[in-house]
Design a protein around this motif. Structure first.
Motif, PDB file in Angstrom:
ATOM      1  N   MET A   1      11.702  42.297   1.068  1.00 37.25           N
ATOM      2  CA  MET A   1      10.970  43.366   0.367  1.00 37.25           C
ATOM      3  C   MET A   1      10.339  42.806  -0.912  1.00 37.25           C
ATOM      4  O   MET A   1      11.012  42.199  -1.730  1.00 37.25           O
ATOM      5  CB  MET A   1      11.937  44.502   0.040  1.00 37.25           C
ATOM      6  N   ALA A   2       9.049  42.991  -1.019  1.00 41.71           N
ATOM      7  CA  ALA A   2       8.339  42.495  -2.208  1.00 41.71           C
ATOM      8  C   ALA A   2       8.783  43.298  -3.425  1.00 41.71           C
ATOM      9  O   ALA A   2       9.134  44.473  -3.318  1.00 41.71           O
ATOM     10  CB  ALA A   2       6.846  42.630  -2.000  1.00 41.71           C
ATOM     11  N   SER A   3       8.759  42.645  -4.586  1.00 42.44           N
ATOM     12  CA  SER A   3       9.171  43.371  -5.779  1.00 42.44           C
ATOM     13  C   SER A   3       8.040  44.314  -6.202  1.00 42.44           C
ATOM     14  O   SER A   3       6.869  44.042  -5.958  1.00 42.44           O
ATOM     15  CB  SER A   3       9.503  42.389  -6.904  1.00 42.44           C
ATOM     16  N   PRO A   4       8.401  45.431  -6.822  1.00 42.47           N
ATOM     17  CA  PRO A   4       7.379  46.419  -7.167  1.00 42.47           C
ATOM     18  C   PRO A   4       6.436  45.919  -8.252  1.00 42.47           C
ATOM     19  O   PRO A   4       6.795  45.088  -9.085  1.00 42.47           O
ATOM     20  CB  PRO A   4       8.200  47.604  -7.662  1.00 42.47           C
ATOM     21  N   GLU A   5       5.222  46.431  -8.190  1.00 39.34           N
ATOM     22  CA  GLU A   5       4.190  46.081  -9.179  1.00 39.34           C
ATOM     23  C   GLU A   5       4.249  47.145 -10.277  1.00 39.34           C
ATOM     24  O   GLU A   5       4.053  48.331  -9.999  1.00 39.34           O
ATOM     25  CB  GLU A   5       2.840  46.171  -8.450  1.00 39.34           C
ATOM     26  N   ILE A   6       4.528  46.733 -11.491  1.00 40.30           N
ATOM     27  CA  ILE A   6       4.756  47.719 -12.560  1.00 40.30           C
ATOM     28  C   ILE A   6       3.604  47.693 -13.557  1.00 40.30           C
ATOM     29  O   ILE A   6       3.224  46.632 -14.043  1.00 40.30           O
ATOM     30  CB  ILE A   6       6.075  47.429 -13.306  1.00 40.30           C
ATOM     31  N   HIS A   7       3.042  48.849 -13.841  1.00 43.35           N
ATOM     32  CA  HIS A   7       1.988  48.965 -14.850  1.00 43.35           C
ATOM     33  C   HIS A   7       2.418  50.014 -15.856  1.00 43.35           C
ATOM     34  O   HIS A   7       2.583  51.175 -15.501  1.00 43.35           O
ATOM     35  CB  HIS A   7       0.668  49.393 -14.201  1.00 43.35           C
ATOM     36  N   HIS A   8       2.617  49.582 -17.084  1.00 40.57           N
ATOM     37  CA  HIS A   8       2.966  50.562 -18.112  1.00 40.57           C
ATOM     38  C   HIS A   8       1.673  50.997 -18.785  1.00 40.57           C
ATOM     39  O   HIS A   8       1.084  50.251 -19.557  1.00 40.57           O
ATOM     40  CB  HIS A   8       3.931  49.936 -19.122  1.00 40.57           C
ATOM     41  N   LEU A   9       1.209  52.200 -18.470  1.00 36.72           N
ATOM     42  CA  LEU A   9      -0.117  52.617 -18.918  1.00 36.72           C
ATOM     43  C   LEU A   9      -0.108  53.083 -20.370  1.00 36.72           C
ATOM     44  O   LEU A   9      -0.948  52.693 -21.158  1.00 36.72           O
ATOM     45  CB  LEU A   9      -0.664  53.722 -18.014  1.00 36.72           C
ATOM     46  N   PHE A  10       0.831  53.935 -20.719  1.00 35.97           N
ATOM     47  CA  PHE A  10       0.908  54.451 -22.090  1.00 35.97           C
ATOM     48  C   PHE A  10       2.266  55.095 -22.281  1.00 35.97           C
ATOM     49  O   PHE A  10       3.072  55.157 -21.346  1.00 35.97           O
ATOM     50  CB  PHE A  10      -0.222  55.444 -22.390  1.00 35.97           C
ATOM     51  N   HIS A  11       2.524  55.563 -23.497  1.00 32.63           N
ATOM     52  CA  HIS A  11       3.833  56.166 -23.774  1.00 32.63           C
ATOM     53  C   HIS A  11       3.760  57.684 -23.742  1.00 32.63           C
ATOM     54  O   HIS A  11       4.155  58.352 -24.680  1.00 32.63           O
ATOM     55  CB  HIS A  11       4.355  55.680 -25.130  1.00 32.63           C
ATOM     56  N   ASN A  12       3.191  58.223 -22.694  1.00 36.14           N
ATOM     57  CA  ASN A  12       3.114  59.671 -22.534  1.00 36.14           C
ATOM     58  C   ASN A  12       3.549  60.006 -21.115  1.00 36.14           C
ATOM     59  O   ASN A  12       3.412  59.169 -20.235  1.00 36.14           O
ATOM     60  CB  ASN A  12       1.669  60.154 -22.695  1.00 36.14           C
TER      61      ASN A  12
END
Lengths: 363, 203
Positions: A1-12
């Motif tokens: 299983m490939a590791s998830p792609e994480i995008h932290h867009l903003f703090h809301n």
């Protein structure tokens, strides 16, 4: 299983998200605006902001073929954003509701969309050529409380809705002139507007947070606030259902669910991670988390120096910094959606949550 | 006439905020009996509960603690008089008190693993919470905490009269319930607490 792609867009918190068909643009509902992020290399960069609502945007959906974006908000309005060379042009939709709009989804054939609301009704909206205007028809009976989510059947006529009156219902949203007569399904044969094809309740009757039809449309799943997922197999028109299976979990409630295949459901919610359910008409069970346990570079793997340890003990009265959850999402997951499919299986899906993260998972 | 709206005493005060607009609307949930949305529960009389209590006691004397616990959890009193509900709570409390601490977890695990076990533990959790509420000593009327309505949370040690002999008994009962609560959460997870709070079927 490939590791998830994480995008932290903003703090809301992200109320809802939707990808365009080519998977390079994502629309994200943030406060009272919709932000469009485009894929640049490996990251998502802010491309455009759609401003038009004056209260919290509760839901957003991009039609895969036409590229139109529909949004709805607590200001009781829904807007259709038409793509044009100079940007997106909003058109107001006449919803005729007196409470917040809570959830919106395009029908699979993209001629209609359904808006759930706190006004105890669902507005089915369609385009009226002669007036050049989006108008709506209301599904009212027998809804007794706020609609929390809606889901379309592949035939674009049947609509499932979950409500805070603890019922998941299947309605017909047949609009004369817009829809062709649908083929008879297990849910019903003759389907005039507002036919109630099914009404389901689980034992402890918690709020329904999310509903979804299986890929074939022949089964319905809903997640409720009693930490359960219920799967309904209809028995045919005017018949009691063949099977209603409830899986109660030891976990916190699920906020969103999707069918990744006819025999697999993925659900995520207050536990900040996604879980897999497997089964069929004979029975369903929880098959575990999609989170890869013990990922490197998080939490315990970090080596602490002695100086740092004593400083932490001095400052906070404890040696370890335990403010991070062990999950990828650091707060409730509010929406999960299919991202990539191959054949009739969803191979990747996306999740967004209160922590402002967008994560692409492989199933 | 001026286009500036005239402010009157009524519009300046915020009394209008307290108007219950739901009551004025015809098809609002206030004017609708929500119990009709759910399937009705069969009523259980006090005599039935007493009969069940007798059987459960017999099982307990025979040493079949699992059978006793199951027996009372399979017949929760959802629809009945207060007396019937209280009698059933008493039966369950009795069973809970008679089970040793070391037996709790294995017993709960076997119940949870059996068919419909999750539901049984949800029922047990409901009675644990009810027991905690009932075990709290009634607050003194017109007590010292003015303005605060005393809630029978089971933890209200303040304003509950002098700490005395009565409280010790209650404390012992509470500690049994608390340790059961801990064990049930270990086995059935936090979902169990969520279900008890979400459930409309009250015991």
């Amino acid at each position: 299983m490939a590791s998830p792609e994480i995008h932290h867009l903003f703090h809301n918190p992200i109320a809802d998200h939707s990808f365009s068909a080519d998977r390079t643009t994502v629309a994200v509902a943030r406060d009272s605006t919709i932000e469009l992020y485009g894929k640049v290399g490996n990251a998502f960069k802010l491309k455009d902001e759609l401003k038009g609502h004056d209260k919290l945007v509760t839901s957003v959906d991009i039609a895969p073929n036409s590229g139109r974006i529909v949004t709805c908000s607590q200001d009781r309005n829904a807007l259709v954003w038409e793509p044009s060379p100079t940007g997106y042009k909003p058109t107001l939709v006449l919803l005729r509701i007196t409470r917040a709009a809570t959830f919106v989804r395009w029908s699979p054939n993209e001629t209609k969309f359904a808006v759930g609301s706190g006004d105890r009704l669902i507005a089915i909206c369609y385009f009226e050529e002669e007036n050049d205007w989006w108008v709506s028809k209301h599904l009212k009976k027998p809804i007794r409380s706020t609609i929390t989510s809606v889901a379309w059947h592949p035939n674009s006529v049947l609509l499932a809705a979950g409500s805070t009156d603890a019922h998941a219902r299947v309605f017909s949203s047949f609009i004369k002139g817009t829809d062709a007569r649908p083929e008879p399904t297990l849910w019903g044969e003759r389907l005039p507007f507002n036919t109630v094809c099914g009404e389901y309740l689980n034992n402890s009757a918690g709020w329904v947070h999310s509903v979804a039809f299986s890929p074939s449309g022949d089964a319905l799943a809903f997640a409720a606030h009693d930490s359960s997922v219920t799967v309904v197999y209809p028995g045919g028109p005017e018949q009691p259902p063949r099977a209603v299976l409830t899986i109660t979990a030891q976990l916190l409630p699920f906020m969103s669910l999707l069918w990744s295949a006819e025999d697999e459901i993925i659900a995520a919610g207050y536990d900040c991670e996604a879980f897999r359910f497997k089964g069929g008409e004979g029975g369903w069970q929880l098959a575990g988390s999609l989170e890869a346990k013990g990922r490197p570079g998080l939490g315990e793997a970090r080596e602490e120096s002695a100086l740092n340890m004593f400083r932490q003990m001095d400052l906070r009265g404890k040696a370890k910094d335990d403010t991070q959850l062990k999950t990828v999402h650091q707060n409730t997951i509010t929406t999960i959606r299919p991202f990539e499919t191959s054949g009739d299986r969803v191979t990747k899906f996306t999740s967004t949550g209160v922590d402002g993260r967008l994560v692409i998972w492989a199933t | 006439m001026s286009i500036i709206p005239q402010h009157t005493a009524a519009s300046l005060s915020d009394a209008w905020r307290t108007i219950n607009i739901d009551a004025l609307e015809e098809d609002s949930p206030l004017n609708f009996d929500t119990s009709t949305l759910r399937p009705p529960q069969s009523e259980i009389s006090e005599a039935d509960v007493r009969g069940l209590a007798g059987q459960v006691r017999q099982l307990l004397r025979g040493g079949d603690t699992e059978g006793a616990l199951r027996g009372c959890l399979e017949f929760p009193v959802y629809n009945g008089t207060d007396a019937a509900k209280d009698a059933h709570l008493q039966t369950i409390t009795e069973v809970l008190h008679s089970i040793k601490a070391s037996e709790m977890t294995p017993l709960l695990q076997t119940i949870y693993a059996s068919a419909g076990g999750s539901e049984l533990l949800d029922v047990l959790m409901k009675y644990i919470y009810k027991g905690m509420g009932a075990a709290a000593p009634p607050a003194r009327p017109g007590g010292s905490s003015a303005g605060v309505t005393p809630q029978p949370t089971g933890f209200s040690q303040i304003g509950a009269g002098r700490p005395g002999a009565g409280n010790e008994n209650v404390g012992a009962a509470m500690s049994v319930l608390l340790s059961w609560h801990e064990k049930v959460v270990d086995v059935a997870g936090l979902g169990c607490i969520g279900r008890v709070m979400a459930d409309w079927r009250r015991v």
